[in-house]
Design a protein around this motif. Structure first.
Motif, mmCIF file in Angstrom:
data_model
loop_
_atom_site.group_PDB
_atom_site.id
_atom_site.type_symbol
_atom_site.label_atom_id
_atom_site.label_comp_id
_atom_site.label_asym_id
_atom_site.label_seq_id
_atom_site.Cartn_x
_atom_site.Cartn_y
_atom_site.Cartn_z
ATOM 1 N N ILE A 177 -0.096 -9.696 -5.714
ATOM 2 C CA ILE A 177 -1.214 -9.177 -4.929
ATOM 3 C C ILE A 177 -1.131 -7.659 -4.948
ATOM 4 O O ILE A 177 -0.103 -7.092 -4.574
ATOM 5 N N LEU A 180 -0.678 -3.506 5.680
ATOM 6 C CA LEU A 180 -1.928 -2.768 5.461
ATOM 7 C C LEU A 180 -1.570 -1.458 4.765
ATOM 8 O O LEU A 180 -0.788 -0.659 5.297
ATOM 9 N N GLU A 201 -6.547 -1.898 2.213
ATOM 10 C CA GLU A 201 -6.441 -3.319 1.884
ATOM 11 C C GLU A 201 -5.192 -3.894 2.548
ATOM 12 O O GLU A 201 -4.144 -3.241 2.612
ATOM 13 N N LEU A 202 -5.321 -5.119 3.025
ATOM 14 C CA LEU A 202 -4.207 -5.751 3.722
ATOM 15 C C LEU A 202 -3.986 -7.162 3.212
ATOM 16 O O LEU A 202 -4.879 -7.788 2.627
ATOM 17 N N VAL A 203 -2.785 -7.642 3.472
ATOM 18 C CA VAL A 203 -2.496 -9.048 3.206
ATOM 19 C C VAL A 203 -1.579 -9.558 4.308
ATOM 20 O O VAL A 203 -0.781 -8.797 4.865
ATOM 21 N N ILE A 204 -1.744 -10.822 4.626
ATOM 22 C CA ILE A 204 -0.866 -11.476 5.596
ATOM 23 C C ILE A 204 -0.027 -12.497 4.838
ATOM 24 O O ILE A 204 -0.573 -13.391 4.174
ATOM 25 N N ILE A 205 1.274 -12.318 4.895
ATOM 26 C CA ILE A 205 2.186 -13.252 4.241
ATOM 27 C C ILE A 205 2.634 -14.275 5.288
ATOM 28 O O ILE A 205 3.303 -13.932 6.261
ATOM 29 N N LEU A 248 -2.451 -4.122 -3.655
ATOM 30 C CA LEU A 248 -3.130 -3.535 -2.503
ATOM 31 C C LEU A 248 -3.264 -2.030 -2.669
ATOM 32 O O LEU A 248 -2.289 -1.343 -2.978
ATOM 33 N N GLU A 262 3.579 -12.014 8.557
ATOM 34 C CA GLU A 262 3.780 -10.564 8.460
ATOM 35 C C GLU A 262 2.550 -9.934 7.807
ATOM 36 O O GLU A 262 2.071 -10.421 6.791
ATOM 37 N N LEU A 263 2.056 -8.852 8.398
ATOM 38 C CA LEU A 263 0.878 -8.165 7.856
ATOM 39 C C LEU A 263 1.277 -6.835 7.234
ATOM 40 O O LEU A 263 2.009 -6.045 7.848
#
Lengths: 122, 122
Positions: free
Chosen positions: A69, A54, A75-79, A71, A51-52
């Motif tokens: 984390i 942003l 900024e994004l993160v992928i879980i 954000l 799952e992303l």
């Protein structure tokens, strides 16, 4: 075929409820969703889906079991699948999500009161 | 598992070549890529893959055979499989792409000089 652009700002102006993702596009086997978050969601994981997140506007904390984390805009993160996470936002945050069409917001906690099924397109 | 956030701004600072997407993340069967575009690409289509363009900074025109789509910051478009398109940018534009891992930038024109294979992660 009618191909239209999507303005994230315009779409975010169309809803005000929290933790209820709206679909703004689909590609391949995925949806592009927009959501507003505020306060705390529920700890959950998605057994089979990455799952992303942003951040478009605001600040979002994704708590993991071993770290947080933080954000901000752009900024994004992928879980990855299987990883427990808890989204938290002190103030309202606008988020774009990329998810497989099969993804339910609460994952393995799909009996939760926060679960949203049959998402709306906006 | 090492889960780290991605700052788009920081990643865009790492390269300056045009029309050469870099991978910044993967989820499910897709890559998240960043690219800088300037001037004109080549007309092409992707027979089996939809493709998302989100403008992070600048202005991007996606020409279709029957109309032009003008994208500014925070605007996206999804080009469905099979649809011919030509990205054009008068000035440098920063773009985030969501694509299946199988997607080649020039699609059916993969013999083009603009084709990039074996993309770098940044």
């Amino acid at each position: 075929m009618d191909i239209e652009k999507v303005s994230l700002k315009e779409k975010f102006g169309k809803f005000n409820d929290y933790w209820s993702p709206k679909i703004v596009g689909e590609l391949n086997d995925s949806y592009i969703k927009l959501a507003k978050f505020k306060d705390e969601f529920v700890w959950h994981k998605h057994d089979d889906e990455d799952e992303l997140f942003l951040v478009i506007k605001g600040r979002l904390t994704i708590k993991l079991r071993d770290k947080d984390i933080e954000l901000n805009d752009g900024e994004l993160v992928i879980i990855p699948k299987g990883v427990e996470h808890l989204p938290v936002a002190e103030q309202e945050v606008q988020v774009m999500l990329v998810e497989l069409k099969s993804t339910v917001n609460t994952g393995d906690m799909s009996g939760s009161a926060m679960t949203v099924e049959n998402l709306d397109w906006i």
